[in-house]
Design a protein around this motif. Structure first.
Motif, PDB file in Angstrom:
ATOM      1  N   ILE A 134      -9.725   6.430  -1.292  1.00  0.00           N
ATOM      2  CA  ILE A 134      -8.968   5.215  -1.632  1.00  0.00           C
ATOM      3  C   ILE A 134      -9.330   4.167  -0.916  1.00  0.00           C
ATOM      4  CG2 ILE A 134      -6.511   4.427  -1.402  1.00  0.00           C
ATOM      5  CD1 ILE A 134      -5.399   7.050  -1.251  1.00  0.00           C
ATOM      6  N   CYS A 165      -5.878  -2.235  -4.711  1.00  0.00           N
ATOM      7  CA  CYS A 165      -5.776  -0.853  -4.490  1.00  0.00           C
ATOM      8  C   CYS A 165      -6.496   0.073  -5.553  1.00  0.00           C
ATOM      9  CB  CYS A 165      -4.288  -0.199  -3.718  1.00  0.00           C
ATOM     10  SG  CYS A 165      -3.669  -1.431  -2.615  1.00  0.00           S
ATOM     11  N   LEU A 174       0.729   6.621  -6.826  1.00  0.00           N
ATOM     12  CA  LEU A 174      -0.413   7.568  -6.955  1.00  0.00           C
ATOM     13  C   LEU A 174       0.019   9.114  -6.987  1.00  0.00           C
ATOM     14  CD1 LEU A 174      -3.542   8.049  -7.173  1.00  0.00           C
ATOM     15  CD2 LEU A 174      -3.310   8.015  -4.551  1.00  0.00           C
ATOM     16  N   GLU A 175       0.939   9.414  -6.074  1.00  0.00           N
ATOM     17  CA  GLU A 175       1.487  10.694  -6.160  1.00  0.00           C
ATOM     18  C   GLU A 175       2.292  11.003  -7.358  1.00  0.00           C
ATOM     19  OE1 GLU A 175       3.827  13.604  -2.876  1.00  0.00           O
ATOM     20  OE2 GLU A 175       5.012  11.664  -3.360  1.00  0.00           O
ATOM     21  N   THR A 178       0.848  -1.219   0.045  1.00  0.00           N
ATOM     22  CA  THR A 178      -0.183   0.059  -0.009  1.00  0.00           C
ATOM     23  C   THR A 178       0.878   1.226  -0.150  1.00  0.00           C
ATOM     24  OG1 THR A 178      -0.354  -0.170   2.411  1.00  0.00           O
ATOM     25  CG2 THR A 178      -2.011  -1.128   0.987  1.00  0.00           C
ATOM     26  N   CYS A 179       2.071   1.119   0.597  1.00  0.00           N
ATOM     27  CA  CYS A 179       2.768   2.368   0.522  1.00  0.00           C
ATOM     28  C   CYS A 179       3.395   2.502  -0.897  1.00  0.00           C
ATOM     29  CB  CYS A 179       4.016   2.189   1.530  1.00  0.00           C
ATOM     30  SG  CYS A 179       5.235   3.759   1.484  1.00  0.00           S
ATOM     31  N   ALA A 225      -7.611   4.243  -6.119  1.00  0.00           N
ATOM     32  CA  ALA A 225      -7.818   5.530  -5.840  1.00  0.00           C
ATOM     33  C   ALA A 225      -9.011   6.058  -6.763  1.00  0.00           C
ATOM     34  CB  ALA A 225      -6.661   6.548  -6.198  1.00  0.00           C
ATOM     35  N   PRO A 271      -2.368  15.031  -6.781  1.00  0.00           N
ATOM     36  CA  PRO A 271      -3.070  14.672  -5.385  1.00  0.00           C
ATOM     37  C   PRO A 271      -4.286  15.214  -5.211  1.00  0.00           C
ATOM     38  CG  PRO A 271      -0.818  14.759  -5.416  1.00  0.00           C
ATOM     39  CD  PRO A 271      -0.818  15.365  -6.733  1.00  0.00           C
ATOM     40  N   TRP A 309      -3.151  10.238   3.143  1.00  0.00           N
ATOM     41  CA  TRP A 309      -2.169   9.402   2.587  1.00  0.00           C
ATOM     42  C   TRP A 309      -0.822  10.046   2.371  1.00  0.00           C
ATOM     43  CZ3 TRP A 309      -0.944  10.356  -2.754  1.00  0.00           C
ATOM     44  CH2 TRP A 309      -1.532  11.297  -3.608  1.00  0.00           C
ATOM     45  N   LEU A 358      -0.644   3.179   3.822  1.00  0.00           N
ATOM     46  CA  LEU A 358      -1.076   4.215   2.736  1.00  0.00           C
ATOM     47  C   LEU A 358      -0.684   5.670   3.570  1.00  0.00           C
ATOM     48  CD1 LEU A 358      -5.090   3.167   2.648  1.00  0.00           C
ATOM     49  CD2 LEU A 358      -3.124   2.813   1.085  1.00  0.00           C
ATOM     50  N   VAL A 377       0.665   4.277  -2.869  1.00  0.00           N
ATOM     51  CA  VAL A 377       0.357   5.714  -2.769  1.00  0.00           C
ATOM     52  C   VAL A 377       1.543   6.525  -3.309  1.00  0.00           C
ATOM     53  CG1 VAL A 377      -1.535   5.568  -0.894  1.00  0.00           C
ATOM     54  CG2 VAL A 377       1.286   5.747  -0.226  1.00  0.00           C
ATOM     55  N   ARG A 378       2.775   5.996  -3.378  1.00  0.00           N
ATOM     56  CA  ARG A 378       3.918   6.627  -3.905  1.00  0.00           C
ATOM     57  C   ARG A 378       3.726   6.725  -5.231  1.00  0.00           C
ATOM     58  NH1 ARG A 378       8.873   3.789  -0.503  1.00  0.00           N
ATOM     59  NH2 ARG A 378       8.661   4.950   1.327  1.00  0.00           N
TER      60      ARG A 378
END
Length: 462
Positions: A45, A129, A33-34, A26-27, A131, A39, A98, A70, A30-31
């Motif tokens: 999410i 996961c 995703l960024e 999950t980390c 978003a 953002p 997040w 997250l 989100v990395r």
């Protein structure tokens, strides 16, 4: 080739596949995703857990691992004592930041889904996961698989539902894919297994960094023993399991120093203590070293503890040789079978740890490469078929005691191979690894970390 520092990772309990892996996944999400999305567009999410991750996720604290990932946390660096309070705040407040930067509404019931009826075809430990923007449109959708030992893969990195595809080989001077090729390299170049692995590690980092990293791993293992020996009380989760390590430590340290005339099995009591201390720490969500998994985190530290306390001439250099040798054996299981109890049962966790520990101890006892391979083979051969059936989905019963059995068995295997063997034996390690893989494939899923069979259903509440 993967690295020793992939095989051994400092993290938190209670599970490498259900806690460490999901937090990393999950980390990672989100990395990404960024990097790929504005953002400000992210409004929601969701994370859906499948198969074994869902069936035993609550007992393995997978819910907390997912949320902390997250938030941008990683197992190596997170403060394990902060997790419960942070999770409770998100649950009650309904807001998740997040990467600790970007707030979104997060409803635990809606956005963290335990799908207990579905297994994704690629692997039993799957999570998805997604978003969304404010209109419900998907911004990013990724599936991850926690494939054991804290390793995480996406679908394209998996060769088939049964077999993890090896990562692209790092260019190392002495690549090996089997124990046969490993032994051949040792013979050809006149090296021990630990020397060969060190040569490969030196291809990517300097000697001082490698030695410091290995010393840090042993320091973390030893610290988990020491903290476990002084921490009492009940383990979390509802089974009301009392920690035993502090009382055993008190009794052992109250006795006179071990002598020839004393109880000769007292040495094994110390090994039992070391393994219990580590795995009680793991069960409580404390910091341990994935070796090669968290459910089996106590075996290798217990056997190194035995070496350090009782083996004449024990030294920091010997501990490095132990871990380098153990890593080589773990690489073979990782490449040719699996470290995942959801695929292999506990033979893939405690069985592999026993095999690795037997090899490491054989090395520091002065064993030849063939004797080391023999010790590793013995360590696994007598763990074949070992099931994973944790009561209430907790890494407590039978997991904690099972580590003590694995450690004692590893010591016996090393002594049998080095003191009473010449390296010649009937069953090669490669055949045992393949047998473990086939056994895991044949094993019913209810015996593979689902808590749907075995002790998990015959002993509902102990």
């Amino acid at each position: 080739m993967i690295s020793l520092f992939d095989m051994f990772k400092i993290g938190i309990g209670p599970s490498s596949s259900h806690t460490v892996g999901p937090m990393i996944a999950t980390c990672r999400f989100v990395r990404l995703l960024e990097q790929t999305t504005q953002p400000a567009l992210v409004a929601r999410i969701s994370v859906e857990l499948f198969g074994s991750l869902s069936l035993t996720g609550l007992g393995h604290r997978t819910d907390r691992a997912v949320i902390m990932g997250l938030c941008g946390e990683m197992p190596r660096t997170i403060d394990p004592h902060s997790i419960d309070d942070r999770f409770a705040a998100i649950e009650s407040g309904g807001t998740l930041h997040w990467l600790e930067k970007y707030p979104v509404v997060f409803n635990m019931q809606r956005d963290l889904i335990f799908n207990r009826t579905t297994f994704l075809p690629q692997h039993p430990n799957g999570l998805r996961c997604i978003a969304f923007d404010s209109s419900g449109n998907e911004l990013l959708n990724r599936e991850y698989f926690s494939v054991g030992g804290g390793f995480v893969a996406e679908a394209h990195e998996l060769q088939s539902p049964e077999q993890l595809s090896p990562a692209p080989d790092a260019v190392v001077p002495y690549p090996f894919t089997s124990s046969e090729s490993l032994l051949a390299l040792c013979r050809e170049h006149g090296m021990t297994i630990s020397e060969l692995v060190m040569k490969n590690e030196l291809h990517s980092r300097p000697l001082a960094e490698i030695e410091a990293g290995i010393d840090e791993l042993w320091h973390a293992m030893k610290e988990s023993i020491e903290v476990g020996c002084r921490t009492g009380g009940l383990l979390p989760g509802g089974l009301k399991i009392q920690r035993r390590a502090p009382e055993i430590y008190r009794k052992l340290t109250a006795r006179p120093e071990l002598t020839v005339s004393a109880d000769p099995l007292e040495r094994m009591d110390w090994v039992t203590l070391f393994a219990l201390a580590v795995n009680e720490q793991n069960a409580a969500g404390g910091r341990v070293v994935t070796a090669p998994t968290n459910g089996a985190a106590g075996v290798i530290p217990a056997v190194i503890g035995y070496y350090e306390k009782f083996q004449p001439g024990a030294s920091p250099a010997g501990i490095r040789d132990f871990l380098l040798t153990a890593a080589a054996i773990g690489m073979l299981y990782k490449r040719n079978a699996s470290l995942s109890a959801a695929e292999m049962g506990c033979q893939g966790e405690v069985g592999v740890a026993c095999s690795m520990a037997a090899a490491g101890l054989a090395a520091v006892m002065g064993g030849t490469p063939n004797q080391i391979e023999n010790a590793a083979e013995i360590g696994m051969e007598h763990n074949l078929g070992l099931t994973c059936d944790p009561i209430a989905g907790l890494v407590q019963v039978p997991c904690i005691e099972r580590n003590t059995m694995g450690a004692v068995k590893a010591i016996n295997a090393a002594r049998l191979a080095v003191l009473y063997g010449d390296g010649m034996h009937c069953v090669p390690l490669d055949r045992v690894i393949e047998t473990m893989r086939q056994t895991g494939v044949d094993m019913q899923s209810k015996y593979k970390e689902t808590s749907l069979g075995g002790l998990a259903v015959n002993v509902i509440n102990c």
